[in-house]
Design a protein around this motif. Structure first.
Motif: not given
Length: 199
Positions: A60-62, A110-121, A163-166, A174-181
């Motif tokens: 997911f590219h922001a 940080t633990e993101k839940g079940k691993e799913d190799i379809r998603f980069c995160l 992306f969270k709304k759509e 999704f990732t917060k990444g560097l959060n615009g820092k």
């Protein structure tokens, strides 16, 4: 799509074995990319959707994220011999660039839940980096004949905000990444400077 297609063209263009092509650019609008050899997860639809010429999971590219690509010959003397060491060298370039603007990365997510190799995160590899448990650097590659294409993203922005709304059902990826820092254009310049030191 144009950038992904251009990288694919670079990979399949004939270059001298000791040449290195490096592209570092800012992602302009929200978009999603996925591997050329995989299908999209069910229900994942978005206006700006494109295949990548490399592997890996859905990204997911922001706007403001930094995307980079390196194209070079397998025997290019700039890089170590093994694929793993080549990727490590590129990770080192990104780490040094981030360090130069005061961002220290690590390899703990940080633990993101079940691993799913379809998603980069949701799966890790030793060449990716994290800040405060959030993935900030992701990379993938493809070898074609005697050439290699490495593509990567530096998540400068929080793509959850985008992306969270759509696409709420895909929120675990999704990732917060560097959060615009940091300023995207500044780290873009640092990556190019660090790459130039290899030449």
């Amino acid at each position: 799509k144009l950038n992904m297609d251009f990288d694919g063209t670079l990979l399949k263009t004939t270059w001298k074995s000791d040449e290195l092509i490096c592209r570092v650019y800012l992602w302009e609008s929200p978009g999603i990319t996925y591997a050329y050899n995989k299908s999209l997860p069910e229900g994942l639809n978005y206006p700006d959707l494109s295949t990548r010429p490399t592997g890996g999971g859905v990204v997911f590219h922001a706007p403001g994220d930094i995307v980079f690509s390196y194209v070079f010959g397998v025997s290019n003397p700039i890089f170590p011999e093994s694929i793993k060491e080549k990727l490590s060298r590129i990770t080192e370039i990104i780490q040094k660039s981030l360090d130069s603007v005061g961002v220290i990365v690590d390899s703990t997510q940080t633990e993101k839940g079940k691993e799913d190799i379809r998603f980069c995160l949701t799966y890790t590899n030793p060449y990716e980096c994290y800040v405060d448990g959030e993935k900030v650097l992701a990379m993938t590659l493809r070898r074609w004949k005697d050439r290699i294409l490495v593509q990567g993203i530096l998540h400068v922005q929080n793509n959850s905000d985008v992306f969270k709304k759509e696409l709420p059902v895909f929120a675990p990826y999704f990732t917060k990444g560097l959060n615009g820092k940091i300023e995207s254009s500044e780290i873009q310049k640092r990556i190019l400077d660090e790459t130039a030191k290899l030449l």
